[in-house]
Write a protein that holds these residues in place. Structure first.
Motif, PDB file in Angstrom:
ATOM      1  N   THR A 101       0.831  -1.208   0.000  1.00  0.00           N
ATOM      2  CA  THR A 101       0.000   0.000   0.000  1.00  0.00           C
ATOM      3  C   THR A 101       0.863   1.254   0.000  1.00  0.00           C
ATOM      4  O   THR A 101       0.612   2.203  -0.759  1.00  0.00           O
ATOM      5  N   THR A 102       1.873   1.274   0.849  1.00  0.00           N
ATOM      6  CA  THR A 102       2.754   2.442   0.930  1.00  0.00           C
ATOM      7  C   THR A 102       3.409   2.719  -0.418  1.00  0.00           C
ATOM      8  O   THR A 102       3.495   3.869  -0.859  1.00  0.00           O
ATOM      9  N   TRP A 103       3.877   1.660  -1.088  1.00  0.00           N
ATOM     10  CA  TRP A 103       4.522   1.827  -2.387  1.00  0.00           C
ATOM     11  C   TRP A 103       3.555   2.424  -3.399  1.00  0.00           C
ATOM     12  O   TRP A 103       3.917   3.333  -4.156  1.00  0.00           O
ATOM     13  N   HIS A 104       2.326   1.942  -3.438  1.00  0.00           N
ATOM     14  CA  HIS A 104       1.365   2.442  -4.418  1.00  0.00           C
ATOM     15  C   HIS A 104       0.872   3.843  -4.095  1.00  0.00           C
ATOM     16  O   HIS A 104       0.408   4.554  -4.989  1.00  0.00           O
ATOM     17  N   ALA A 105       0.982   4.253  -2.828  1.00  0.00           N
ATOM     18  CA  ALA A 105       0.658   5.642  -2.488  1.00  0.00           C
ATOM     19  C   ALA A 105       1.822   6.553  -2.844  1.00  0.00           C
ATOM     20  O   ALA A 105       1.653   7.564  -3.535  1.00  0.00           O
ATOM     21  N   ARG A 106       3.024   6.187  -2.416  1.00  0.00           N
ATOM     22  CA  ARG A 106       4.180   7.040  -2.678  1.00  0.00           C
ATOM     23  C   ARG A 106       4.505   7.073  -4.165  1.00  0.00           C
ATOM     24  O   ARG A 106       4.876   8.108  -4.712  1.00  0.00           O
ATOM     25  N   HIS A 108       2.370   6.653  -6.703  1.00  0.00           N
ATOM     26  CA  HIS A 108       1.048   6.572  -7.336  1.00  0.00           C
ATOM     27  C   HIS A 108       1.087   6.875  -8.831  1.00  0.00           C
ATOM     28  O   HIS A 108       0.274   6.339  -9.595  1.00  0.00           O
ATOM     29  N   THR A 109       2.016   7.711  -9.263  1.00  0.00           N
ATOM     30  CA  THR A 109       2.065   8.054 -10.694  1.00  0.00           C
ATOM     31  C   THR A 109       2.400   6.834 -11.535  1.00  0.00           C
ATOM     32  O   THR A 109       1.659   6.474 -12.458  1.00  0.00           O
ATOM     33  N   VAL A 110       3.495   6.175 -11.234  1.00  0.00           N
ATOM     34  CA  VAL A 110       3.863   4.989 -12.007  1.00  0.00           C
ATOM     35  C   VAL A 110       2.903   3.846 -11.716  1.00  0.00           C
ATOM     36  O   VAL A 110       2.629   3.010 -12.579  1.00  0.00           O
ATOM     37  N   GLY A 111       2.345   3.810 -10.503  1.00  0.00           N
ATOM     38  CA  GLY A 111       1.387   2.767 -10.166  1.00  0.00           C
ATOM     39  C   GLY A 111       0.172   2.781 -11.067  1.00  0.00           C
ATOM     40  O   GLY A 111      -0.342   1.732 -11.476  1.00  0.00           O
ATOM     41  N   ARG A 112      -0.314   3.975 -11.389  1.00  0.00           N
ATOM     42  CA  ARG A 112      -1.474   4.073 -12.287  1.00  0.00           C
ATOM     43  C   ARG A 112      -1.130   3.538 -13.676  1.00  0.00           C
ATOM     44  O   ARG A 112      -1.936   2.859 -14.305  1.00  0.00           O
ATOM     45  N   GLU A 185       2.797   6.025   4.645  1.00  0.00           N
ATOM     46  CA  GLU A 185       3.076   5.083   5.731  1.00  0.00           C
ATOM     47  C   GLU A 185       1.853   4.864   6.612  1.00  0.00           C
ATOM     48  O   GLU A 185       1.549   3.731   7.010  1.00  0.00           O
ATOM     49  N   GLU A 186       1.144   5.951   6.933  1.00  0.00           N
ATOM     50  CA  GLU A 186      -0.057   5.822   7.764  1.00  0.00           C
ATOM     51  C   GLU A 186      -1.121   5.029   7.020  1.00  0.00           C
ATOM     52  O   GLU A 186      -1.803   4.176   7.612  1.00  0.00           O
ATOM     53  N   LEU A 187      -1.283   5.297   5.745  1.00  0.00           N
ATOM     54  CA  LEU A 187      -2.246   4.548   4.956  1.00  0.00           C
ATOM     55  C   LEU A 187      -1.865   3.067   4.917  1.00  0.00           C
ATOM     56  O   LEU A 187      -2.733   2.186   5.021  1.00  0.00           O
ATOM     57  N   GLY A 188      -0.573   2.788   4.797  1.00  0.00           N
ATOM     58  CA  GLY A 188      -0.105   1.404   4.803  1.00  0.00           C
ATOM     59  C   GLY A 188      -0.460   0.696   6.093  1.00  0.00           C
ATOM     60  O   GLY A 188      -0.914  -0.455   6.074  1.00  0.00           O
ATOM     61  N   ARG A 189      -0.274   1.371   7.238  1.00  0.00           N
ATOM     62  CA  ARG A 189      -0.611   0.752   8.527  1.00  0.00           C
ATOM     63  C   ARG A 189      -2.102   0.439   8.603  1.00  0.00           C
ATOM     64  O   ARG A 189      -2.506  -0.629   9.064  1.00  0.00           O
ATOM     65  N   ARG A 190      -2.928   1.362   8.149  1.00  0.00           N
ATOM     66  CA  ARG A 190      -4.381   1.154   8.210  1.00  0.00           C
ATOM     67  C   ARG A 190      -4.812   0.037   7.273  1.00  0.00           C
ATOM     68  O   ARG A 190      -5.678  -0.772   7.611  1.00  0.00           O
ATOM     69  N   TYR A 191      -4.219  -0.006   6.088  1.00  0.00           N
ATOM     70  CA  TYR A 191      -4.557  -1.076   5.163  1.00  0.00           C
ATOM     71  C   TYR A 191      -4.058  -2.425   5.678  1.00  0.00           C
ATOM     72  O   TYR A 191      -4.682  -3.457   5.412  1.00  0.00           O
TER      73      TYR A 191
END
Length: 208
Positions: A101-106, A108-112, A185-191
């Motif tokens: 999750t953290t990787w896809h948030a940080r 996000h541009t290449v992830g899309r 990071e916070e989003l990763g913890r919640r996910y």
């Protein structure tokens, strides 16, 4: 502007011109979409002439293939690290969901791009990326199967559960921006907690 996680995918092993073209392609594909982006758009964003692009890449499709392979290799490496980080399937899955999750948030541009422009890839490149995606899913599936065998995960169908886990993280790249209220990071913890609940992990393990 290219996000730091995307820039880190090409730290300097390529020529500076090739790296500039890759980062310009990421920005252009993310803003316009692959099909609406021209080689001139990419070259201009990289501060180069259209003819100069072909010195480094034979086509726009070659740039997409490089971006897709690199992004998928990065995510495969992080899920494999999560699996290797522990022998406890709950700890493995928490590490996997958080880092994925953290990787896809940080990034996000290449992830899309790597997740939503797959069908624009030439057949041979699509096959190579599809193999990486299978390896990612199989890693997630192994952890889930181990958790079911140890009676810490309760899922009706393990493969469906594995796909749900990866889909949650991938979707983050669709909506996350630098203006989002939570850090990657916070989003990763919640996910991580959300995924463990979804898999039926014991309440004490989820909050641990």
């Amino acid at each position: 502007m290219t996000d730091p996680a995307t820039a880190a995918l090409w730290p300097g092993e390529r020529t500076e011109a090739a790296r500039r073209l890759l980062l310009a392609a990421v920005d252009s594909f993310a803003r316009r979409g692959y099909h609406a982006t021209t080689t001139r758009d990419i070259a201009t964003a990289a501060g180069m002439s259209p003819a100069a692009l072909y010195i480094h890449y034979p086509s726009k499709a070659a740039l997409l293939a490089e971006i897709s392979r690199t992004g998928h290799r990065a995510t495969l490496e992080l899920v494999e690290r999560a699996e290797a980080s522990s022998t406890d399937p709950v700890a493995q899955m928490r590490a996997l969901a958080e880092s994925f999750t953290t990787w896809h948030a940080r990034g996000h541009t290449v992830g899309r791009i790597v997740n939503h422009e797959l069908h624009a890839l030439p057949e041979e490149d699509f096959a190579a990326v599809a193999e990486l995606r299978i390896r990612i899913e199989e890693t997630v599936l192994r952890i889930i199967a181990r958790g079911v065998a140890e009676d810490v995960f309760q899922v009706p169908d393990q493969r469906t559960a594995a796909r749900a886990v990866t889909s949650l993280g991938i979707d983050v790249s669709r909506w996350y921006t630098e203006r989002s209220s939570e850090s990657p990071e916070e989003l990763g913890r919640r996910y991580g907690q959300l995924v463990l609940r979804m898999l039926g992990a014991p309440a004490g393990a989820v909050e641990g």
